[in-house]
Motif scaffolding. Structure first.
Motif, short mmCIF file in Angstrom:
data_model
loop_
_atom_site.label_atom_id
_atom_site.label_comp_id
_atom_site.label_asym_id
_atom_site.label_seq_id
_atom_site.Cartn_x
_atom_site.Cartn_y
_atom_site.Cartn_z
N ARG A 105 29.08 100.62 4.25
CA ARG A 105 28.26 99.70 3.46
C ARG A 105 27.37 100.47 2.48
NH1 ARG A 105 25.32 95.60 4.67
NH2 ARG A 105 23.68 97.00 5.35
N TYR A 106 26.86 101.59 2.96
CA TYR A 106 26.01 102.43 2.11
C TYR A 106 26.80 102.88 0.88
CZ TYR A 106 23.86 106.80 0.54
OH TYR A 106 23.33 107.80 -0.22
N GLY B 85 20.39 115.33 8.87
CA GLY B 85 19.03 114.81 8.99
C GLY B 85 19.01 113.42 9.63
N ALA B 86 18.12 112.58 9.13
CA ALA B 86 17.95 111.25 9.72
C ALA B 86 19.21 110.40 9.60
CB ALA B 86 16.78 110.52 9.04
N LEU B 87 20.07 110.74 8.62
CA LEU B 87 21.26 109.93 8.39
C LEU B 87 22.27 110.02 9.53
CD1 LEU B 87 22.22 108.18 5.85
CD2 LEU B 87 20.04 109.32 5.71
N LYS B 88 22.07 110.98 10.44
CA LYS B 88 23.01 111.06 11.55
C LYS B 88 22.88 109.83 12.47
CE LYS B 88 20.09 113.93 14.49
NZ LYS B 88 19.77 115.31 14.81
N PHE B 89 21.82 109.09 12.31
CA PHE B 89 21.63 107.88 13.13
C PHE B 89 22.27 106.65 12.51
CE2 PHE B 89 18.14 110.71 14.36
CZ PHE B 89 18.47 110.84 15.70
N ILE B 90 22.91 106.81 11.36
CA ILE B 90 23.58 105.68 10.72
C ILE B 90 25.05 105.67 11.15
CG2 ILE B 90 24.06 104.59 8.49
CD1 ILE B 90 21.09 104.94 9.14
N VAL C 191 27.66 108.31 15.97
CA VAL C 191 26.23 108.29 15.72
C VAL C 191 25.60 109.49 16.43
CG1 VAL C 191 24.08 107.04 16.14
CG2 VAL C 191 26.13 105.80 15.45
N GLY C 192 24.74 110.21 15.73
CA GLY C 192 24.08 111.37 16.32
C GLY C 192 24.71 112.68 15.86
N VAL D 2 20.83 109.24 -1.00
CA VAL D 2 19.54 109.48 -0.36
C VAL D 2 19.60 110.85 0.31
CG1 VAL D 2 18.99 107.07 0.12
CG2 VAL D 2 20.28 108.38 1.80
N ASP D 3 18.45 111.35 0.69
CA ASP D 3 18.38 112.60 1.43
C ASP D 3 19.07 112.37 2.77
OD1 ASP D 3 17.65 115.12 2.18
OD2 ASP D 3 15.71 114.49 2.98
N GLY D 4 20.13 113.15 3.02
CA GLY D 4 20.87 112.97 4.27
C GLY D 4 22.35 112.77 4.05
N ASP E 110 27.95 101.27 8.80
CA ASP E 110 26.82 101.26 7.87
C ASP E 110 26.98 102.32 6.79
OD1 ASP E 110 25.51 99.10 9.04
OD2 ASP E 110 24.64 100.37 10.59
N PHE F 191 22.59 113.50 26.31
CA PHE F 191 22.09 113.87 24.97
C PHE F 191 21.88 115.37 24.80
CE2 PHE F 191 20.01 109.77 26.14
CZ PHE F 191 20.85 108.95 25.41
#
Lengths: 636, 273
Positions: B23-24, B11-16, B56-57, B105-107, B20, B221
């Motif tokens: 750190r998370y 999900g959105a976590l692929k952008f972290i 990332v991605g 978190v979700d992800g 990070d 991409f």
């Protein structure tokens, strides 16, 4: 799964995609169909700056405690994404739901510094909301401003429907209830705004007009609706032990400026430095109880997993129960391996002892903020700090093993002379010399490092210096040059490093700080000409700003270099921050004769804030005047 | 005691990014109350090591990290959060998994937790290979015969390439670093690639090299990359019973090959139970 507003290809092109995805630990998700009011809370700067701001976290927590409200966050898209969004017509969205801001009921914007004004327009523009309040339709969100710059809201008042004056914790519930009534009863937008104008703390710029004298100063303010209040009084929380505080602050994925738990120990300041706006706006000083703060600290550390905690206040050393709070934190944070950061502590035996326990002396530096180089100047600005106190603090620090000292000064203060500026160099030199006197040769690890920094003084509303003339850019630069050459002429000049601020942006900040309604068109013009992120020196375009002023026929010097007459009506005079104009004027006159004023714990000086009946105004003044004077140095 | 944790990222976590994510997890471990060990010194840090950074991605269901547990703490001076790790419950793999999952978190999901036997190399040093599933983003235009060409590309004896490294460029054989490549019926591509510290190959590099070889420029991409598993090389070491079973029974999640004198036996960093 939650759908993101931006496609993968766009996020992968953006510099830090994590700025735009939301979903952080403790971010609040609600069902948009089960709430009555959707509130987009915006800090108009990049995510890492906006997320570091405590005020937004307080409001976010408070509004989300209301079951009928969902508050989400919005930050300025960075310049790279800004371009893509404009090119591809992507509307600005809130982080939690990823829904367009335009679909919200409210857009709240906190205005923390003058240089963010064009970013406000970026937020409105990218959201597809008309930039001017006058052009907005029934379905546009209500745009409400807040934060310190709203103590002179006139330069940007055309962009806002409402402006909240003061601390947010007190009146939002009433405002939201009024909004719900407006929606339920099908009132017109303007009728809602009119009714909102009667709520304490709410200013509705469109309901007032201003008439000017021939010389450009204000003649009078005109109420355009019958019965609306002529003055708007600031809101404040009387009891900080009984209000909102975010025990579950949002934890970002990426490193932000303030990547730690922030514990606000008190609001306001007893000191009354005459250049300082915060010291007047947040009167009277109100403390949180140490018991509550200990509980907050442990809750917040547990809920965030942060590895650092920082105390927040204008002057932490003035917090009554500081020793009790710090000894608790030092003990409980050591066992959890959590760092403690201690900004705004005065340097004395107590604070050095504490700092010795919480940081590596060899790596850290100590900070003093004398603000001015001579005692005469420090008296004028009412900075109750003497050279003896600074030198004693430095001596203790050198004995304790510190070898790095930072010193903060201002240039361009009222009544400043060359001797005052040379005093900066002398003071730096004395501190350097003191190191070599204090620390015997065999114990030295090299040279002492003194870093002196100067910023340019900008007179701010609601301070005793609101009448003062601001220096021109040329004067600023001459003074920085004089500081530099004076330091170069000192015996220990090799131990002293000097940094100074840019002058162009300081001039613009000064224009906005004491500006009036005629600046709205200039900000709009500058934005249209491409100004954005003015607080970021790499994006600040001074020449574009100058041409915007010229095209609008507005003279920048009118707002800065002019010394104001005692009886001039200021654009912000219709606001009441608790401190009377009479008191500020007395302070201005005392500054001119170099007379100081004791702090609020030494004696009440009758500023006017006592009418709130809270905080220091209701404490018994027990501190004796001399011992209070002796407490001087300061660390940041 | 060392613990290995397998987690997914989606999900959105692929952008972290990787730093990070580290750190998370540092913050997540603190929230969970799990008694992690700290390094010595003035600024102690959690003893934690990650297997192979994920770009990332990309998404993944085969991420790994190791943490070292401290001795059980004395009585907590402050009551732990609900659902957080409780020392009274003692140490168990499922207790640690649940405590950590409770603060995600979700992800990011905690898929598995396993105690490591003494002497086991840490996750990062162990990584030998990783498997991926690659699909093309919707709307990507590809040459009609790309699948046959990819099969032919992979069928070559050698695939000489120039790989950019930190030190410059180096000539290498891509083929010997692609341990498996398979076209799936739905048009996705499965790959098992060298992911060791000296010879890591990115799946995008393989496909970019391929498309370049057929004279087609792949639009930016267009690849969606999902990591399935991260492997270590069990080599000639005597495998435990369960691991042997794994190799025998679930070839999709493991691979055993004989290359020259050296046997490569790839097993997931956590063996399936």
């Amino acid at each position: 799964m939650r759908k993101l507003a931006l496609k993968d290809e766009i996020l992968l092109q953006a510099e830090k995609p994590a700025r735009y995805i939301g979903n952080e630990v403790n971010a609040v998700m609600k069902d948009k169909d089960s709430v009555d009011v959707r509130f987009a809370m915006c800090f108009p700067d990049v995510y890492e700056i906006g997320m570091s701001h405590l005020g937004i976290q307080i409001i976010y927590d408070m509004l989300n405690q209301f079951e009928d409200v969902w508050c989400e966050r919005v930050y300025s898209p960075w310049v790279d994404l800004d371009k893509i969004m404009r090119r591809e017509n992507i509307p600005l969205f809130a982080l939690e739901s990823q829904d367009p801001v335009k679909d919200f009921d409210f857009l709240g914007i906190t205005i923390q510094y003058e240089m963010c004004y064009t970013n406000i327009l970026q937020i409105l523009d990218l959201s597809g909301i008309p930039l001017l309040s006058a052009d907005r339709k029934e379905n546009d969100p209500i745009v409400i401003g807040g934060g310190p710059c709203t103590y002179n809201p006139e330069p940007f008042c055309d962009f806002f429907d409402l402006i909240y004056i003061g601390e947010a914790e007190t009146r939002y519930r009433e405002l939201l209830d009024l909004y719900k009534e407006y929606k339920a009863k099908g009132w017109k937008r303007r009728d809602f705004l009119k009714k909102a104008a009667f709520l304490p703390g709410i200013y509705v710029p469109s309901l007032y007009d201003v008439a000017y004298n021939e010389d450009g100063t204000i003649k009078e303010r005109i109420c355009l609706e019958e019965g609306i209040p002529e003055t708007v009084e600031k809101e404040l929380v009387k009891d900080l032990n009984n209000t909102y505080y975010p025990l579950k602050p949002v934890v970002p994925f990426i490193q932000i400026t303030q990547d730690r738990v922030v514990l606000e120990i008190q609001r306001g300041c007893i000191r009354g430095c005459r250049f300082c706006q915060a010291g007047q706006l947040y009167r009277p000083v109100r403390e949180r109880s140490p018991q509550l703060l200990k509980h907050y600290a442990m809750e917040m550390l547990g809920n965030t997993g942060h590895e650092e905690i920082s105390l927040s206040s204008l002057s932490s050393s003035d917090y009554t129960d500081l020793p009790e709070l710090l000894s608790f934190l030092i003990e409980s944070c050591a066992e959890r391996r959590i760092n403690i950061s201690l900004p705004s502590l005065r340097i004395d035996a107590f604070s050095l002892d504490v700092m010795n326990k919480v940081q590596d002396v060899k790596k850290s530096s100590l900070t003093f903020a004398p603000e001015a180089g001579s005692q005469r100047m420090r008296n004028i600005i009412n900075k109750g700090l003497t050279e003896e106190v600074i030198l004693e603090g430095a001596r203790l620090a050198f004995e304790g093993g510190w070898t790095r000292v930072k010193l903060y000064f201002m240039l361009g203060l009222p009544m400043e002379t060359e001797e005052d500026i040379q005093g900066i160099a002398h003071l730096c030199n004395k501190i350097a010399a003191l190191y070599y006197e204090t620390v015997p040769k065999e114990k030295r690890t090299g040279r002492v490092q003194i870093v002196a920094s100067t910023s340019f003084f900008i007179p701010k509303p609601f301070t005793p210096f609101q009448w003062a003339s601001q220096n021109t850019k040329e004067q600023f630069l001459e003074k920085a040059y004089l500081t530099r050459t004076s330091i170069a002429g000192e015996l220990n000049q090799k131990s002293i490093k000097y940094n100074w601020h840019e002058a162009d942006a300081s001039v613009l900040e000064g224009i906005f700080a004491r500006g009036d309604r005629r600046l709205n068109q200039v900000i709009l013009k500058a934005y249209e000409k491409g100004c954005l992120y003015d607080a970021w020196s790499e994006y600040y375009k001074n020449d574009v700003w100058l041409s915007a002023f010229e095209e609008c026929g507005v003279d920048p010097d009118f707002y800065t270099v002019r010394e104001r007459a005692d009886d001039e009506i200021f654009p912000w005079d219709f606001l009441d921050c608790g401190v009377s104009k009479k008191f500020l004027l007395e302070e201005w006159h005392k500054a001119k004769i170099e007379e100081t004023t004791p702090n609020c714990r030494m004696q009440c000086n009758g500023c006017g804030a006592a009418r709130y009946g809270c905080g220091v105004c209701t404490e018994r003044q027990t501190m004796d005047v001399t011992s209070a004077r002796e407490q001087g140095g300061e660390a940041l | 005691m060392k613990v290995r944790i397998r987690f997914s990222k989606y999900g959105a976590l692929k952008f972290i990014g990787h730093l990070d994510v580290m750190r998370y997890f540092q913050k997540a471990i603190r929230r969970s109350g799990i008694p992690i060990a700290y390094s010595e010194g003035f600024s102690p840090h959690q003893i934690m090591s990650f297997a192979a950074p994920l770009s990332v991605g990309h998404t993944s269901e085969g991420e790994y990290m190791d943490i070292e547990l401290a001795d059980l703490p004395k009585e907590e001076s402050y009551p732990p959060k609900e659902g957080a790790y409780s020392p009274q419950a003692g140490l168990s793999e499922s207790g640690l998994r649940d405590a950590l999952q409770a603060v995600m978190v979700d992800g990011i999901s905690i898929l598995d937790v396993q105690f490591l036997p003494a002497g086991e190399k840490n996750a990062m040093a162990s990584v030998a290979a990783a498997s991926y599933l690659i699909s093309f983003r919707e709307g990507t235009i590809l040459p009609s015969d790309w699948q046959e060409k990819l099969t032919a590309f992979y069928g070559q004896e050698q695939i000489p390439v120039i790989k950019k490294t930190k030190k410059g460029e180096k000539q290498m054989d891509l083929k010997e670093n692609i341990y498996e490549l398979e076209l799936k019926e739905n048009g996705t591509i499965y790959m098992l690639l060298n992911a060791s510290s000296g010879g890591n190959i990115k799946p995008s590099f393989v496909l970019e090299t391929f498309f370049e070889s057929i004279g087609y420029e792949l639009p930016a991409f267009s690849l969606m990359i999902h990591r399935l598993e991260t492997y270590k090389n069990a080599g000639n070491q005597t495998l435990t019973c369960s691991a042997n079973q794994l190799i025998d029974q679930t070839p999709a999640r493991s691979a055993s090959q004989l290359i020259g004198e050296e046997e490569r036996r790839l097993v997931p960093l956590i063996w399936e139970r």
